[in-house]
Write a protein that holds these residues in place. Structure first.
Motif, PDB file in Angstrom:
ATOM      1  N   HIS A  32       1.028  -1.109   0.116  1.00 31.19           N
ATOM      2  CA  HIS A  32       0.036  -0.140  -0.041  1.00 31.19           C
ATOM      3  C   HIS A  32       0.918   1.286  -0.014  1.00 31.19           C
ATOM      4  CE1 HIS A  32      -3.454   2.710   0.820  1.00 31.19           C
ATOM      5  NE2 HIS A  32      -2.621   2.839   1.932  1.00 31.19           N
ATOM      6  N   MET A  33       1.930   1.118   0.723  1.00 31.83           N
ATOM      7  CA  MET A  33       2.928   2.643   0.926  1.00 31.83           C
ATOM      8  C   MET A  33       3.518   2.671  -0.557  1.00 31.83           C
ATOM      9  SD  MET A  33       2.600   3.877   3.918  1.00 31.83           S
ATOM     10  CE  MET A  33       4.117   4.516   4.390  1.00 31.83           C
ATOM     11  N   LYS A  35       2.594   1.843  -3.677  1.00 26.26           N
ATOM     12  CA  LYS A  35       1.624   2.197  -4.435  1.00 26.26           C
ATOM     13  C   LYS A  35       1.061   3.578  -4.278  1.00 26.26           C
ATOM     14  CE  LYS A  35      -1.271  -1.059  -5.754  1.00 26.26           C
ATOM     15  NZ  LYS A  35      -2.356  -2.241  -5.840  1.00 26.26           N
ATOM     16  N   GLY A  36       1.750   4.554  -3.829  1.00 31.91           N
ATOM     17  CA  GLY A  36       1.282   6.156  -3.721  1.00 31.91           C
ATOM     18  C   GLY A  36       0.831   6.531  -2.272  1.00 31.91           C
ATOM     19  N   CYS A  37       0.730   5.696  -1.384  1.00 33.36           N
ATOM     20  CA  CYS A  37       0.488   6.184  -0.004  1.00 33.36           C
ATOM     21  C   CYS A  37       1.855   6.968   0.402  1.00 33.36           C
ATOM     22  CB  CYS A  37       0.147   5.104   0.819  1.00 33.36           C
ATOM     23  SG  CYS A  37      -0.601   5.654   2.486  1.00 33.36           S
ATOM     24  N   GLN A  38       3.194   6.578   0.410  1.00 32.26           N
ATOM     25  CA  GLN A  38       4.266   7.051   0.810  1.00 32.26           C
ATOM     26  C   GLN A  38       4.400   8.643   0.314  1.00 32.26           C
ATOM     27  OE1 GLN A  38       6.946   5.715   2.961  1.00 32.26           O
ATOM     28  NE2 GLN A  38       6.890   7.745   3.154  1.00 32.26           N
ATOM     29  N   GLU A  39       3.812   8.835  -0.979  1.00 32.39           N
ATOM     30  CA  GLU A  39       3.962  10.180  -1.382  1.00 32.39           C
ATOM     31  C   GLU A  39       2.877  10.876  -0.794  1.00 32.39           C
ATOM     32  OE1 GLU A  39       4.034   7.472  -3.190  1.00 32.39           O
ATOM     33  OE2 GLU A  39       6.144   7.623  -4.403  1.00 32.39           O
ATOM     34  N   LEU A  84      -6.338   6.751   6.203  1.00 31.56           N
ATOM     35  CA  LEU A  84      -6.744   5.367   6.125  1.00 31.56           C
ATOM     36  C   LEU A  84      -6.753   4.886   4.794  1.00 31.56           C
ATOM     37  CD1 LEU A  84     -10.089   5.780   8.383  1.00 31.56           C
ATOM     38  CD2 LEU A  84      -8.095   4.296   8.836  1.00 31.56           C
ATOM     39  N   PRO A  85      -6.338   3.475   4.614  1.00 32.38           N
ATOM     40  CA  PRO A  85      -6.653   2.916   3.484  1.00 32.38           C
ATOM     41  C   PRO A  85      -8.121   2.954   2.622  1.00 32.38           C
ATOM     42  CG  PRO A  85      -5.522   1.451   4.870  1.00 32.38           C
ATOM     43  CD  PRO A  85      -6.181   2.704   5.628  1.00 32.38           C
ATOM     44  N   PRO A  86      -7.986   2.994   1.338  1.00 33.69           N
ATOM     45  CA  PRO A  86      -9.234   3.018   0.753  1.00 33.69           C
ATOM     46  C   PRO A  86     -10.369   1.998   1.361  1.00 33.69           C
ATOM     47  CG  PRO A  86      -7.519   3.356  -0.976  1.00 33.69           C
ATOM     48  CD  PRO A  86      -6.908   2.876   0.534  1.00 33.69           C
ATOM     49  N   PRO A 110      -5.905   0.189  10.713  1.00 35.80           N
ATOM     50  CA  PRO A 110      -5.681  -1.115   9.928  1.00 35.80           C
ATOM     51  C   PRO A 110      -4.005  -0.986   9.222  1.00 35.80           C
ATOM     52  CG  PRO A 110      -6.980   0.675   8.557  1.00 35.80           C
ATOM     53  CD  PRO A 110      -6.974   1.028  10.106  1.00 35.80           C
ATOM     54  N   LEU A 111      -3.438  -0.009   9.548  1.00 38.36           N
ATOM     55  CA  LEU A 111      -1.910  -0.202   9.038  1.00 38.36           C
ATOM     56  C   LEU A 111      -0.911  -0.243  10.360  1.00 38.36           C
ATOM     57  CD1 LEU A 111      -1.816   2.638   6.339  1.00 38.36           C
ATOM     58  CD2 LEU A 111      -1.244   0.107   6.028  1.00 38.36           C
TER      59      LEU A 111
END
Length: 207
Positions: A32-33, A35-39, A84-86, A110-111
């Motif tokens: 998840h990180m 795939k764009g979450c880190q940015e 929060l994730p999608p 959740p993370l």
């Protein structure tokens, strides 16, 4: 393994059993990180940097003493800013995190498993860097010397590995594993260990 040949996992210390691999949620968080979450988290940190109080409260939540473990600060800052994730929402009425599509309700973000494992890995990494290397044994020192000498003499790969010309692939693999344990720079404090490791690794690839 159950009678139906279904594998499950057991924590030897706590006795807790589960179907899911203990690190499954960590790797899902890592993906998840990546795939764009880190940015997204980095932008959030720049736009609204977490306060010292927020970071220390997050440290208390994850059991991190910032004064003793400053190397974990960036992880705690990310945890403060983590969205929060999608598919997840924060249910203010109950205080839980809810995923309506999957029918999941949890009291923890959740993370959280991602950050718990990331902190553990950071601690291990720091410990490895700061712990003094064990003394090199005579066998380790001799292995390094022999490999470096073989390179200097231009010996063929099979002789570099200390094998007979008739050795098969299985014997070569066993020798490679043996030398890996003996010469790897993480286990061998000799000055030439890194070079010796490259010598036999290159020789193995050339077979």
């Amino acid at each position: 393994v159950t009678e139906e040949d279904h594998a499950y996992y057991v924590n030897a210390k706590t006795g807790v059993t589960q179907w899911e691999h203990p690190l499954e949620q960590y790797y899902k968080g890592l993906i998840h990180m990546k795939k764009g979450c880190q940015e997204e988290v980095d932008r959030a940190k720049m736009a609204n940097p977490p306060s010292e109080v927020e970071v220390r409260e997050m440290g208390d939540y994850f059991g991190v003493d910032l004064d003793a473990e400053p190397h974990c600060r960036h992880l705690l800052e990310e945890a403060v800013c983590m969205p929060l994730p999608p598919g997840w929402r924060d249910d203010e009425q109950s205080g839980n995190f809810v995923n309506d599509r999957k029918g999941i309700t949890t009291t923890n973000h959740p993370l959280d498993p991602y950050f718990v494992e990331s902190i553990r890995r950071m601690r291990v990494s720091v410990l490895r860097r700061t712990q003094p290397k064990k003394a090199t044994s005579v066998e380790q020192a001799e292995a390094v010397s022999a490999l470096l000498a073989a390179r200097a003499e231009g010996k063929p790969p099979i002789e570099v590995l200390g094998l007979h010309p008739s050795a098969n692939k299985a014997e070569a693999r066993r020798r490679f594993r043996y030398l890996s344990l003996l010469v790897h720079p993480d286990k061998n404090a000799s000055a030439g260990a890194a070079d010796a490791f490259k010598v036999f690794a290159d020789a193995y690839k050339a077979l």
